[in-house]
Design an enzyme around this catalytic site. Structure first.
Site: not given
Length: 359
Positions: A112, A182, A323
């Site tokens: 991420h 997210h 996502e």
């Protein structure tokens, strides 16, 4: 008619200069009692309030009440994640003829965007009517990524109960870009817990998933969902499946969205909570969606670690994420969709969260 307002959420102090800036909070409310809030820290969705079949309004996304929460042990609640969402094996990716090394913030791998990804920075803001445009300049070699990247995340709520998000990016050097939002959803209410999440009925438009190793890094293989727990092409009750996922404590997998070769935005997923009647449909132009069911939240109230949100603690399987994104680790697999952004090109990703009620 959508009402759109701006307020202060909190103050953020830069560690290197001591300078404080105001974190802005933007709120949309439409005539159907749907409201959404976004803050400039992490370009983060902090609240989505949706009425149920009886008109009772509840916040359906997990989050925190203040900036300290978002800066603490935060599992990316509602954030814009980048420069590349999901995992990169060994923190390395192929970029044209080079191997690029980025930070390793999850063991030997990258997750991420690294230690300070896009979820942990303050974005510049600009308002255009009911649209909120948040912008961030990611400098060359930030977290190891090449190129100066200019990113825009655009948010808007419509009168038809759609919350629209667009991601755009340009670069000065070839680089890997894979952005996502997210948000963690529980249509019974953000703090309703696993008991209510298990009642959700889930459908995902995917014939395949990407196979992963023990560290959740793609192997490059695609696995058909037919006759497996991953076959969500026909709606299934989540509680009937979540504890049957092999080699995992729930879902945390990239589903390869089924679409034609020239098809752009298409149906991704549908989630329905029968007791409230709330329905969420997701549409996007992305080839994948990471379906995650909060497997790594604290097990229960007796756990040593706690995750305290807006109205108490969150626990394992208390929410789900959808996502939309490219397939994880894409630059390292020639059979995965294109993922390297070149100078002169524009990265573009759209996603629509469409809410309705089923009586």
């Amino acid at each position: 008619m959508v009402k759109f307002t701006e307020d202060q959420f909190d103050l953020y102090t830069y560690k290197n200069t001591g300078k404080s800036v105001s974190i802005r909070l933007f709120t949309w409310t439409n005539e159907n009692k749907v409201s959404v809030q976004v803050i400039t820290y992490g370009a983060t969705i902090t609240s989505m309030k949706i009425p149920d079949k009886n008109g009772v309004v509840k916040d359906i996304v997990a989050g925190f009440n203040n900036l300290a929460g978002y800066q603490g042990l935060n599992p990316y609640f509602g954030a814009t994640v980048g420069r590349a969402a999901n995992r990169i094996g060994l923190g390395q990716f192929k970029c044209l003829n080079e191997i690029i090394q980025v930070s390793k913030n999850r063991g030997e791998n990258h997750l991420h965007g690294g230690f300070v990804g896009f979820d942990k920075v303050v974005w510049e803001h600009f308002v255009d009517g009911n649209k909120l445009i948040l912008s961030y300049h990611s400098a060359d070699l930030e977290e190891g990524y090449p190129g100066d990247l200019v990113v825009h995340t655009i948010f808007e709520l419509t009168d038809s109960n759609e919350f629209l998000v667009e991601f755009k990016a340009t670069t000065t050097k070839p680089t890997y870009v894979n952005l996502t939002n997210h948000s963690y959803f529980n249509l019974a209410g953000h703090n309703a817990g696993a008991a209510e999440l298990y009642k959700h009925v889930v459908c995902i438009n995917a014939d395949q998933i990407t196979d992963v190793d023990e560290d959740s890094i793609p192997t490059g293989k695609l696995l058909p969902v037919a006759d497996t727990v991953f076959d969500l092409r026909v709606p299934k009750i989540l509680g009937d499946l979540i504890n049957k996922v092999p080699k995992s404590t729930g879902f945390d997998h990239n589903f390869c969205i089924t679409k034609g070769p020239e098809q752009g935005t298409t149906f991704v997923a549908r989630v329905y909570h029968p007791e409230s009647g709330r329905v969420l449909e997701v549409y996007s132009n992305q080839p994948g969606v990471q379906f995650y069911t909060s497997n790594y939240f604290p097990e229960n109230s007796k756990s040593k670690e706690t995750l305290t949100g807006k109205d108490g603690n969150y626990y394992k399987h208390g929410a789900l994420c959808l996502e939309t994104q490219n397939w994880p680790d894409a630059p390292n697999h020639e059979n995965f969709p294109k993922s390297i952004l070149l100078p002169g090109e524009t990265y573009y990703h759209n996603v629509s969260y469409k809410f309705s009620v089923k009586n």
